[in-house]
Design an enzyme around this catalytic site. Structure first.
Site, PDB file in Angstrom:
ATOM      1  N   HIS A   8      16.295 125.819  72.993  1.00 12.85           N
ATOM      2  CA  HIS A   8      15.473 126.426  74.045  1.00 12.85           C
ATOM      3  C   HIS A   8      15.763 127.911  74.200  1.00 12.85           C
ATOM      4  O   HIS A   8      15.004 128.620  74.850  1.00 12.85           O
ATOM      5  CB  HIS A   8      15.644 125.680  75.376  1.00 12.85           C
ATOM      6  CG  HIS A   8      17.058 125.514  75.801  1.00 12.85           C
ATOM      7  ND1 HIS A   8      17.926 124.667  75.157  1.00 12.85           N
ATOM      8  CD2 HIS A   8      17.773 126.079  76.809  1.00 12.85           C
ATOM      9  CE1 HIS A   8      19.112 124.715  75.769  1.00 12.85           C
ATOM     10  NE2 HIS A   8      19.043 125.565  76.760  1.00 12.85           N
ATOM     11  N   SER A  13      15.756 119.326  70.306  1.00 10.88           N
ATOM     12  CA  SER A  13      16.395 118.091  70.738  1.00 10.88           C
ATOM     13  C   SER A  13      17.877 118.407  70.624  1.00 10.88           C
ATOM     14  O   SER A  13      18.386 118.705  69.540  1.00 10.88           O
ATOM     15  CB  SER A  13      16.016 116.916  69.847  1.00 10.88           C
ATOM     16  OG  SER A  13      16.683 115.757  70.314  1.00 10.88           O
ATOM     17  N   GLU A  20      25.900 107.539  62.690  1.00  7.26           N
ATOM     18  CA  GLU A  20      24.627 107.673  61.990  1.00  7.26           C
ATOM     19  C   GLU A  20      23.864 108.942  62.378  1.00  7.26           C
ATOM     20  O   GLU A  20      23.090 109.471  61.582  1.00  7.26           O
ATOM     21  CB  GLU A  20      23.758 106.443  62.247  1.00  7.26           C
ATOM     22  CG  GLU A  20      24.340 105.135  61.714  1.00  7.26           C
ATOM     23  CD  GLU A  20      25.456 104.544  62.581  1.00  7.26           C
ATOM     24  OE1 GLU A  20      25.666 105.033  63.717  1.00  7.26           O
ATOM     25  OE2 GLU A  20      26.111 103.606  62.113  1.00  7.26           O
ATOM     26  N   ARG A  74      19.475  92.382  51.296  1.00  2.52           N
ATOM     27  CA  ARG A  74      20.807  91.842  51.020  1.00  2.52           C
ATOM     28  C   ARG A  74      20.832  90.819  49.886  1.00  2.52           C
ATOM     29  O   ARG A  74      21.715  90.876  49.027  1.00  2.52           O
ATOM     30  CB  ARG A  74      21.373  91.223  52.297  1.00  2.52           C
ATOM     31  CG  ARG A  74      22.779  90.688  52.149  1.00  2.52           C
ATOM     32  CD  ARG A  74      23.329  90.198  53.491  1.00  2.52           C
ATOM     33  NE  ARG A  74      24.691  89.718  53.348  1.00  2.52           N
ATOM     34  CZ  ARG A  74      25.023  88.494  52.976  1.00  2.52           C
ATOM     35  NH1 ARG A  74      24.090  87.618  52.698  1.00  2.52           N
ATOM     36  NH2 ARG A  74      26.291  88.136  52.852  1.00  2.52           N
TER      37      ARG A  74
END
Lengths: 623, 623
Positions: A79, A126, A368, A475
């Site tokens: 910002h 963000s 992550e 998997r």
């Protein structure tokens, strides 16, 4: 930190930096007031810090500001975009007049930075992602054996984001001494004071607990800023945090340190008074209307064809395992590949690459968000990142993937263990929303291989494709379907069973494709022929080609997927068809509708409605 | 920590806890070997810690293990599920024999814990979320003026997740001294040693930097464990972290502290030897096959009707603002509501509630992951959480929302600032994937009001509805469409313009509904009548009712949304129709297809294809 490596800056240097800081604050105010929106006070707290960075510390090329030969700057507190635009203008990347087009429809100088602006590696806005981008740039510099440095400006509000501490821990662990954080601690968030306000020692303890050197300074004291930048540069073996106590709206009495000024420009009728306090206004030529939009964005570098995969022994192989083999093959012909795994390399099989190319592989630990944003930093330095976790845990980084798309970044994500077919581990480990999630990402390709050959070929395709690429791996071990020479264009699909008598088309991918093949066998014995399509590319879709297939099977269509009904294969196909004016005559969507639980893969496929039995039933219903 | 409040436990108490720990390890091994999968070594590192908790420290009612009158336990490292099941069995919640059904299709004892198991408040297994759940439980206990305590068992691997540090900072800031972390620092992650291995002082520094009391112990030394639990209980004014140095696979020589045993049961042929080292096996009756699945899950408490909204002055109001008014009205009649905002209360307008009910409002700072998981903890204590941020930033907590659904939790999320209609702030602040994201959540309702009245009524509906409820609010002020008495059932939609001459149906919501109304006016002046539908409930959908509307307008349909084309209104409608065998005769999907940028809201609606002009064009094309 260690002692300064250079002599104290001269009085004239200090004065020049002060003057630059003054101009940055003035320009930030003028531009936001002209725009009628924006965050001038968030710029003013960091003016001396940014002036010191660009005009004292950084090796910076204003005409090639994202050069790999120069230092890089990431404005994590996005910002404060006007401050970034102002400093790029003051440095000569574009004229000051251009800054006055801030936030206009026709300007590349958006409300928050994007790589449309020269000098911007990653979109920010963000909060809490910039340090991870910096980590990726730092990894890249280390791989390139480059002496260039990475600077990240953090706000204090965003330091509540856990991702900041994922990145800080990662950088400390790997001892990235080419990485410096400047924290603009102005004590005021959007809606209220920050958690720690001006408790600088708490920030120091946090960074030090992550293995960083930390330095607390007055962020408006230019000699202190320059000295801290010198100390940071001289520090070896650790990343460095310059923790700057600042005042939001610094320099203008009626906003400085005051609440309720976040995200508000100085009102037009108060601007003169505000500028006067900083010795302004400054004269700015009127804008010529020229765009300075960045012409070329990074593209994945080209590379020679790797050796083809070889599954001629015909043994079943899990697509997740094929991913590992593919990465290793790619690593031999593409020196830009860097893989990071979220502590699951032995499940996603990126360890096959890591064992072959240890310098190009990073253990990302269970974090992550940092994993994905670090990939954006790597891509900005021309690397080809492959980032892996269980597919369900990539949902933790959806905001980071979204921002990667706004960054026009080229990142490759591999999510393993999709759907109920993982079995006993239960729903917390089953990705049932990843197709929906990755489809709703601008520029994305969503790839879902059904055998090892296609998994390998699609991994190669990802390394060549610009944008956000997602590979959904499974998997269970599944049979080989294709010869090594088979091509898998994007978009595209494969017709695996067909005859002139086909009474329906069944579209599946992954385990459900194999269920569809089983169903086709069963139905064949009952005299019912069906077409079976491997939709290895879920996005983009060639709707007309799919429509042509369905048309020749009486318009009867069944989709079957190991995913929720929302946003997956069924919706992708039906919506693509509708957009080209085609509707199936009869349609059944098979997907996971109930909340799954633990059990054997076959039990679960059947219990949740996506096994061969259900497919055959659906065919008999509509055919 | 402060001095222990109780005398040292007796030798017989210590011996009894040791015996319990031994049984927990044995049972964890036996159950996982029987299941053929699972994580016994991750259980064995924490056996003494969990035995000490349940049989010494906790006020625990085995027959009502999630009672608000008792202490609560959250197993954040969910892969140690067998340990949890073993301790619940040892405590008497269900028989030990039931533990041997671990991971079976027919058992409620899944691979990772879910609230199907008595005593489990929240599903775990996606790591790093349990401390936030504990934070929510702690807020609830504080609001209830209850002296009950909350214990969270963390693994060291998961402490790489930023969310752990969001939660730790939050708990420290609010001084939750009813909250204790027990960290099982066994130094081994899934694929490799953890980042800090047994560097206990780093963990201490991290917790202390967040304002916690921290205590480092040997996690296998029972007297040390019990003393630490006593000290934690006696600590006032701060949450407490018991940092336990442990050995993964403790007690069995050939797995203890060894790599490559993560997520692997002891092979059948080695089980006897393993059990022998712990003095086993133990005798367990065979399972009677009875399910112990939890019968009743928390439901949102009922409450009397609040005062109706009043927008009779007819002035335009943003739906985000109406959300704040609705929460305040609800707060007057429902004492269970708790709102948390991600430092945007002045943008989402939850501050209206917060100003009226300061004890029921928490500043969540910029930490969306903690925000959502804390809501799960609140709901588990019977509270009605309303959690807000900008809609785009909720994408940061998608994994937490996914886990909330697996937790069968009742949480309400409000995401403001959807779509390009936010204007100048640019794409980083625009939610364009939130409908896709929340639709692909089990049990979700996806609500998207187009005026203040419906925004208020839907907020009330959320407080009454079990499951995951999402409200998408918009930034611009928009006209009032409905009277205060209007009802908004879920599912449902409103037909705002209709006539027998309608040549197409236009479905929109939020700003695009108002664009559709404008288009209808323009078209009317050209003699083209169109039906306009407000799809205030995007999920669930009543496909047959929508089909009936479209059928009466010649099957011609236009959907228009401030969202990517994937997974939003268009796909929801077209897929719902297809599933009931209906296809529009002609269809246009209007959605945001290019990457948006800054500009005025009206400029952007038009530039990205979703303004009245585009709607009218689409109608003329197909009608």
């Amino acid at each position: 930190m260690s002692a300064a490596s250079s002599a104290a800056p001269s009085a004239s240097t200090v004065a020049a930096i002060r003057e630059k800081a003054r101009r940055l604050s003035i320009l930030s105010m003028m531009a936001t007031t002209a725009a009628g929106s924006g965050h001038p006070t968030s710029c003013m707290s960091a003016a001396e810090l940014v002036a010191g960075l660009f005009f004292y510390a950084m090796k910076f090329d204003p005409k090639n500001p994202t050069s790999n030969d120069a230092d890089r700057f990431v404005l994590s507190k996005g910002h404060a975009a006007p401050l970034l635009y102002a400093v790029l203008a003051e440095a000569g990347t574009f004229p000051e007049s251009r800054v006055m087009t801030l936030r206009q429809f026709s300007s590349e100088l958006e409300g928050h930075p994007t790589p449309r602006v020269p000098g911007v590696d990653a979109a920010t806005g963000s909060l809490g992602q910039g340090l991870s981008v910096g980590v990726g740039l730092a990894i890249g510099a280390r791989l390139d054996k480059s002496s260039t440095r990475v600077y990240v400006l953090l706000g204090d509000g965003e330091m509540a984001e856990g991702q900041v501490w994922e990145a800080a821990a990662f950088a400390g662990h790997y001892k990235f001494d080419n990485l410096t954080v400047i924290a603009d601690v102005n004590a005021l968030g959007q809606s209220a004071p920050t958690m720690y306000q001006h408790d600088m020692e708490t920030y120091r303890r946090k960074f030090e607990s992550c293995g960083w050197a930390a330095d607390v300074i007055d962020g408006h004291d230019v000699p202190a800023v320059l000295a801290a930048l010198d100390r940071a540069k001289a520090t070896r073996g650790r990343p460095q945090a310059i923790l700057a106590r600042t005042v939001k709206g610094h320099g203008v009495s009626f906003v400085a340190g005051k609440e309720n000024w976040h995200g508000k420009p100085i009102p037009k009728d108060q601007l003169d008074a505000a500028l006067k306090e900083l010795g302004g206004p400054i004269t700015i030529a009127s804008d010529a209307g020229n765009s300075y939009e960045r012409k070329s964005l990074p593209k994945p570098p080209d590379f020679p064809a790797p050796a083809p995969p070889d599954y001629s022994d015909g043994k079943p192989v899990a697509t997740r395992e094929a991913y590992g083999y593919a990465l290793k093959r790619l690593g031999k012909v593409n020196p830009h590949i860097v893989a990071i795994s979220g502590d699951v390399k032995n499940s996603t099989f990126s360890e096959i690459f890591g064992d072959a190319f240890p310098d190009h592989f990073y253990q990302g630990y269970i974090a992550e968000q940092n994993l994905v944003s670090a990939g954006v930093g790597l891509a900005a330095r021309g690397k080809v990142p492959f980032l892996d976790s269980f597919a369900c845990f990539l949902s933790r980084a959806y905001d980071q993937v979204r921002m990667a798309a706004i960054s026009r970044s080229n990142i490759n994500l591999c999510g393993s263990h999709c759907g109920v077919s993982i079995g006993e581990d239960g729903p917390s480990q089953m990705a049932l929303e990843d197709l929906a999630m990755f489809r709703a990402v601008h520029s994305s390709a969503v790839l879902y291989p059904s055998d090892a050959v296609s998994a390998e070929r699609l991994t190669e395709a990802m390394a060549r494709r610009a944008g956000i690429n997602y590979l959904r791996t499974s998997r269970p071990k599944i049979p080989i379907l294709y010869s090594s020479e088979e091509k898998f264009p994007i978009p595209g699909f494969k017709v695996l069973r067909q005859s002139a008598q086909d009474r329906a088309t069944v579209i599946g991918a992954g385990v459900t494709l194999h269920e569809a093949l089983k169903a086709a066998e069963q139905l064949k014995s009952q005299g019912i022929a069906v077409r079976v399509i491997d939709l290895y590319c879920v996005k983009p879709l060639d709707a007309r080609a799919i429509a042509a297939q369905i048309a020749t099977t009486g318009g009867r269509l069944i989709t079957v997927e190991d995913h929720w009904p929302e946003g997956g294969i069924g919706e992708a196909v039906i919506s693509a068809l509708a957009q080209v004016g085609v509707a199936p005559a009869k349609f059944r969507m098979l997907a996971v509708t109930g909340m799954p639980h633990s059990g054997k893969p076959d039990e679960l496929l059947d219990a949740f409605g996506i096994s061969a039995r259900h497919i055959a039933d659906a065919v008999r219903e509509i055919a």
